[in-house]
Design a protein around this motif. Sequence first.
Motif, short mmCIF file in Angstrom:
data_model
loop_
_atom_site.label_atom_id
_atom_site.label_comp_id
_atom_site.label_asym_id
_atom_site.label_seq_id
_atom_site.Cartn_x
_atom_site.Cartn_y
_atom_site.Cartn_z
N VAL A 95 -6.27 9.15 4.04
CA VAL A 95 -6.29 9.87 5.32
C VAL A 95 -4.87 10.29 5.72
CG1 VAL A 95 -6.70 9.60 7.81
CG2 VAL A 95 -8.40 8.78 6.16
N TYR A 96 -3.91 9.42 5.49
CA TYR A 96 -2.54 9.70 5.97
C TYR A 96 -1.52 9.89 4.84
CZ TYR A 96 -1.65 4.76 5.06
OH TYR A 96 -1.53 3.54 4.46
N ASP A 97 -1.81 9.43 3.63
CA ASP A 97 -0.84 9.52 2.53
C ASP A 97 -1.15 10.73 1.67
OD1 ASP A 97 0.69 9.22 0.18
OD2 ASP A 97 0.69 7.05 0.37
N SER A 98 -0.32 11.75 1.77
CA SER A 98 -0.56 13.03 1.09
C SER A 98 -0.49 12.91 -0.43
CB SER A 98 0.42 14.09 1.57
OG SER A 98 1.75 13.73 1.21
N SER A 99 0.14 11.86 -0.95
CA SER A 99 0.21 11.71 -2.41
C SER A 99 -1.01 11.00 -2.98
CB SER A 99 1.49 10.95 -2.82
OG SER A 99 1.44 9.62 -2.36
N VAL A 100 -1.85 10.43 -2.11
CA VAL A 100 -3.05 9.72 -2.56
C VAL A 100 -4.25 10.65 -2.47
CG1 VAL A 100 -4.58 7.75 -2.12
CG2 VAL A 100 -2.10 7.48 -1.92
N THR A 101 -4.88 10.91 -3.59
CA THR A 101 -6.04 11.81 -3.62
C THR A 101 -7.35 11.06 -3.41
OG1 THR A 101 -6.14 11.70 -6.04
CG2 THR A 101 -4.85 13.50 -5.07
N SER A 102 -7.35 9.76 -3.70
CA SER A 102 -8.52 8.92 -3.42
C SER A 102 -8.08 7.47 -3.34
CB SER A 102 -9.59 9.08 -4.51
OG SER A 102 -9.14 8.54 -5.73
N SER A 103 -8.80 6.70 -2.52
CA SER A 103 -8.49 5.27 -2.40
C SER A 103 -9.72 4.54 -1.90
CB SER A 103 -7.33 5.05 -1.42
OG SER A 103 -7.67 5.50 -0.13
N GLU A 104 -9.83 3.27 -2.33
CA GLU A 104 -10.95 2.44 -1.89
C GLU A 104 -10.64 0.98 -2.11
OE1 GLU A 104 -14.34 3.40 -4.30
OE2 GLU A 104 -13.38 2.74 -6.14
N ARG A 105 -11.36 0.17 -1.41
CA ARG A 105 -11.25 -1.27 -1.57
C ARG A 105 -12.12 -1.72 -2.73
NH1 ARG A 105 -13.08 -5.86 2.46
NH2 ARG A 105 -12.51 -7.58 1.12
N VAL A 106 -11.67 -2.75 -3.43
CA VAL A 106 -12.44 -3.34 -4.51
C VAL A 106 -12.97 -4.67 -4.00
CG1 VAL A 106 -12.38 -4.22 -6.87
CG2 VAL A 106 -10.95 -2.27 -6.23
N GLY A 107 -14.29 -4.85 -4.04
CA GLY A 107 -14.87 -6.12 -3.63
C GLY A 107 -15.33 -6.15 -2.18
N LEU A 144 0.13 9.74 10.09
CA LEU A 144 -0.58 8.55 10.57
C LEU A 144 -0.52 8.47 12.09
CD1 LEU A 144 -1.92 5.75 10.15
CD2 LEU A 144 0.40 4.82 9.90
N ALA A 145 0.66 8.68 12.66
CA ALA A 145 0.82 8.62 14.12
C ALA A 145 -0.02 9.69 14.80
CB ALA A 145 2.30 8.78 14.50
N GLU A 146 -0.02 10.89 14.26
CA GLU A 146 -0.82 11.98 14.83
C GLU A 146 -2.31 11.67 14.72
OE1 GLU A 146 0.39 15.57 12.86
OE2 GLU A 146 2.47 15.36 13.55
N TRP A 147 -2.75 11.20 13.56
CA TRP A 147 -4.16 10.92 13.34
C TRP A 147 -4.64 9.84 14.31
CZ3 TRP A 147 -7.86 7.37 12.33
CH2 TRP A 147 -9.09 7.85 11.85
N MET A 148 -3.84 8.79 14.47
CA MET A 148 -4.24 7.70 15.37
C MET A 148 -4.25 8.15 16.82
SD MET A 148 -3.07 4.15 13.65
CE MET A 148 -4.43 3.31 14.50
N ALA A 149 -3.38 9.08 17.19
CA ALA A 149 -3.37 9.61 18.56
C ALA A 149 -4.63 10.44 18.81
CB ALA A 149 -2.12 10.45 18.81
N GLU A 150 -5.08 11.17 17.79
CA GLU A 150 -6.25 12.04 17.92
C GLU A 150 -7.57 11.30 17.73
OE1 GLU A 150 -5.52 15.08 15.04
OE2 GLU A 150 -3.77 15.85 16.12
N HIS A 151 -7.54 10.10 17.18
CA HIS A 151 -8.75 9.33 16.88
C HIS A 151 -8.65 7.93 17.46
CE1 HIS A 151 -8.59 12.46 13.76
NE2 HIS A 151 -9.91 12.45 13.85
N PRO A 152 -8.69 7.81 18.78
CA PRO A 152 -8.61 6.46 19.37
C PRO A 152 -9.76 5.60 18.91
CG PRO A 152 -9.01 8.14 21.06
CD PRO A 152 -8.87 8.86 19.75
N GLN A 153 -9.46 4.32 18.70
CA GLN A 153 -10.48 3.37 18.24
C GLN A 153 -11.38 3.01 19.42
OE1 GLN A 153 -10.63 2.53 14.87
NE2 GLN A 153 -9.11 4.15 14.83
#
Length: 150
Positions: free
Chosen positions: A29-41, A140-149
């Motif tokens: 979501v925030y790291d432009s160099s990461v094209t996909s990511s997920e948790r294992v387990g 990351l800062a912008e995304w979190m400002a636009e998407h309050p939990q």
Amino acid sequence: MPVVEESVVIARPPQEVFDFLSNFDNVAVYDSSVTSSERVGEGPVGVGTHGRGTSKVMGRHFDWTVEVKEFDPPRRMVSKSVEGKLDFTVTFTLEPADGGTRVTQRIDAASGLGGIFGRLADPLVERAQGRTVRANLETLAEWMAEHPQP
């Protein structure tokens, strides 16, 4: 060994930022160099948790798996690569600041990113990754400002 360290202040409490950062599904979501990511387990995130993904660094794609080595909510999380061609450690440090959270991201990478680019490329890799990490933290800062939990 290239080292990149950047910080940003996010207008959210430390626990909220930590929860977002410790979710491997959020990395792309925030790291432009990461094209996909997920948790294992399954189960709660903590020391020993694995995440995997694919990054594009300087035009090349790399698969990686990391293991959480330190987990101290909401202050610090350290992940180290355990599989893949990239040899790196990512450290997130969080502290209260200006009514929000100062997030510092540090990346320690093997010279030449594990021999992929060669030791002579280290200064180029450091500069390029420094700009990328700074931009990612701002995203990351912008995304979190636009998407309050909730």
